[in-house]
Design an enzyme around this catalytic site. Structure first.
Site, PDB file in Angstrom:
ATOM      1  N   GLU B  62       0.860  -0.809  -0.054  1.00 34.93           N
ATOM      2  CA  GLU B  62       0.150   0.285   0.485  1.00 34.93           C
ATOM      3  C   GLU B  62       0.955   0.999   0.216  1.00 34.93           C
ATOM      4  OE1 GLU B  62      -0.914  -3.121   1.805  1.00 34.93           O
ATOM      5  OE2 GLU B  62      -2.652  -3.044   1.181  1.00 34.93           O
ATOM      6  N   HIS B 131     -10.447  -5.374   9.111  1.00 33.95           N
ATOM      7  CA  HIS B 131     -11.417  -5.157   7.286  1.00 33.95           C
ATOM      8  C   HIS B 131     -12.862  -4.138   7.944  1.00 33.95           C
ATOM      9  CE1 HIS B 131      -8.819  -7.284   6.781  1.00 33.95           C
ATOM     10  NE2 HIS B 131      -8.825  -8.687   5.381  1.00 33.95           N
TER      11      HIS B 131
END
Lengths: 312, 327
Positions: B62, B131
């Protein structure tokens, strides 16, 4: 040619020494990191970059900016918080940029420039310009995740990034050898499929050759390259660093091999007159004195403008 | 006139498609966004139609993704990147906070960063920790970033296009539990409100509910339920979290005299804290009660079996409304 190189390196050295004086005398405030002893890497690498190529440097980046053509007067002004600074005094010593000179900024987050250079190289692939992107970082940055991410990204997509690792043996204030099990840092790159070389960064010819090949590969669409240039900083990590970590005798040895001393010896051995060699230093110092004096007369950045440019 | 009935996922997909058709500098990048079309299928079909160059599958990295997008934006592209799940933005947090947010300021505007970071956020889908998170306050706290959250399919369609057209970096939050939930009619001939504005989505006179993203739907349901108790609840979809659009909020609270802020994010130092402070500073003498906050608990996000305890629901919102009236 060699005299020009000496002058280029002296310009960086004289700039850094003038910055040190201004920091100790007061006009420059805050932390400053100098690159004395590492001039040959910046001069040699930038000599092979084309105007359209992008350079991403670190907080030890004043010399890279000078080598890229950023006017010293604007650098002095920036460090002194003047409105005439290259970023109007908003960037400071560790964070100025001059995209009009292909100098896309310093960075005080170690390794953060590497993925950004990947994006610039991707843009060069997309727009067909094949503009290369060079990211320079120190040996300490090799241990940053972002650098590993960037190297793999560039390798996987075949992007024209030139990774230059200036190995000055110290990860900030700790020997890099204490922080890695494998002292050959270039192997990180080869493991990812990137052609990698280790060179004597004090030898301008080696720096030039390695960089030329890397930029040629980038421009030809052959993907990234990695250069580990061995160098040394002959000053502290920052102005005020007591350098207690240096073993006895190290600095004395470094002062013999550092690039300005080395090239000076070569020129004299080649029969170049002492007067010509000495003129390089004198001229560089005069230029920096003039530039610093002019910057010192400029007005400080106005705090009332502090919120400008936060957004486009 | 072109009207279609769409989900949030379809709205975002259509919005991305429209932006890519309008400007060939717009490109998408992220983990599994290309061949797969994204784990939530938001980029479904776009690589097939626009090619691998404009819809790029990236390595699982990321910080590398955001950094690469910064370099692209500095070179004239308008990258739109997908962070696969909210918690995955933390490895990229460094790039977003230390690089993205500061580029324009440091360079005196010479280096604008037209960059959109799409983040599916919030819980309610039975996912695991990292998440289901709501990291919005961490970005709203950072000068130099803009932060928006869509709550419905029509806003999804328009807001993503407006974010891409913005010359500033935008953190674009998408309520993932709404992706495939409700459908709405999209009429593309009706011009949308500007991006950085809040909207009153239900009129009411007695109390103002402030929400964004997934909690808008919960608050609308709470407002409907409150009718039976004789309470007229106004609901404002904030839509923009940085900058905050306080105009509609203050006008509403001056009229109702009561405000409740609801979000999934942890209550401590969440958006509700800032909103509460600003409302108190700006319309202290209009308030009949303190501004109350409904939020996720100040704990790590729980495992799926327990997330219904964590997530504010209709009852918790109505409890707060009751407490406001009890003052």
């Amino acid at each position: 040619m060699k005299l020009d190189d000496l002058l280029s390196m002296w310009r960086i050295r004289a700039l850094e020494e003038k910055i040190r004086d201004l920091r100790l005398e007061g006009p420059i405030v805050g932390s400053v990191h100098l690159a004395n002893g590492q001039e040959s890497v910046a001069v040699g690498a930038c000599s092979q970059l084309r105007p359209q190529d992008a350079l991403y440097a670190t907080y030890r980046g004043h010399g890279w900016a000078v080598a890229r053509g950023v006017p010293p007067r604007e650098i002095f002004a920036e460090l002194m918080g003047r409105v005439t600074g290259v970023n109007g005094g908003r960037g400071g010593s560790a964070h100025f940029s001059a995209p009009q000179h292909g100098f896309h900024g310093e960075n005080s987050i170690v390794g953060a420039g590497a993925p950004i250079a990947v994006g610039a190289a991707l843009a060069g692939k997309y727009d067909g310009s094949r503009r290369a992107a060079m990211t320079v970082f120190g040996d300490g940055a090799i241990n940053q995740g972002a650098v590993a991410e960037a190297m793999n990204f560039a390798a996987a997509l075949g992007l024209g990034v030139v990774f230059v690792c200036e190995n000055n043996r110290y990860s900030e204030l700790t020997p890099i050898d204490d922080m890695v099990a494998e002292p050959d840092l270039s192997r990180r790159a080869s493991a990812l499929g990137i052609p990698a070389v280790r060179i004597d960064g004090n030898d301008l010819a080696q720096v030039r050759t390695a960089t030329r090949l890397a930029v040629e590969a980038a421009a030809a669409g052959r993907g990234p390259s990695f250069i580990e240039a061995h160098t040394q900083r002959i000053v502290g990590h920052y102005i005020g660093d007591s350098e207690q970590y240096r073993p006895a005798g190290e600095l004395e040895r470094d002062l013999v091999v550092e690039p300005i001393a080395r090239l000076t010896r070569e020129l004299l051995a080649d029969g170049v007159p002492t007067e010509s060699v000495e003129r390089c230093e004198r001229r560089a110092r005069e230029e920096m004195e003039t530039a610093a004096a002019a910057a010192l007369r400029d007005p400080l950045a106005d705090p009332a403008t502090a919120k400008e440019h936060l957004y486009a | 006139m072109s009207t279609s009935r769409i989900t949030l996922a379809k709205g975002l997909n259509a919005g991305l498609r429209a932006a890519m058709e309008q400007d060939d500098k717009v490109m998408l990048m992220g983990e599994d966004v290309g061949r797969l079309g994204g784990v939530f299928r938001i980029t479904d079909g776009l690589q097939k139609d626009f090619g691998e160059r404009r819809v790029l599958d990236s390595p699982l990295a990321e910080s590398g993704i955001v950094g690469t997008a910064v370099g692209l934006a500095m070179r004239g592209y308008r990258p739109v990147i997908e962070i696969q799940f909210d918690g995955f933005v933390y490895p990229a947090y460094d790039q977003i906070v230390t690089q993205v947010a500061k580029m324009s300021y440091r360079s005196q505007g010479k280096v604008p960063l037209p960059l959109v970071i799409r983040i599916p956020f919030g819980g309610g889908i039975g996912a695991v920790e990292h998440h289901s998170e709501s990291p919005e306050a961490q970005f709203a706290h950072t000068p130099g970033l803009k932060v928006v959250a869509c709550s419905n399919p029509v806003d999804g369609y328009w807001m993503i296009q407006q974010a891409i057209a913005s010359d500033d970096p935008v953190i674009f939050l998408e309520p993932k539990r709404q992706y495939h939930a409700d459908k709405a009619d999209l009429d593309t001939s009706v011009a949308p409100p500007p991006l950085f504005t809040s909207q009153v989505v239900r009129r009411g006179d007695d109390v103002t509910l402030l929400a964004y993203g997934p909690m808008v739907r919960t608050c609308l349901a709470a407002a409907e339920a409150a009718v039976s108790e004789g309470r007229s609840v106004e609901v404002i979809d904030l839509r923009t979290l940085s900058p905050l659009d306080m105009g509609p909020v203050l006008a509403s609270v001056r009229r109702t005299g009561r405000a409740v802020v609801a979000h999934e994010a942890h209550r401590n130092l969440g958006m509700g804290s800032e909103l509460s402070a600003r409302i108190t500073e700006e319309c202290f003498y209009s308030l009949q009660a303190p501004v109350l906050r409904v939020g996720g608990f100040d704990t790590p996000y729980p495992a799926a079996r327990n997330e219904h305890h964590f997530l504010p629901d209709l009852d918790r919102v109505l409890d707060a409304v009751d407490r406001s009236f009890a003052f």
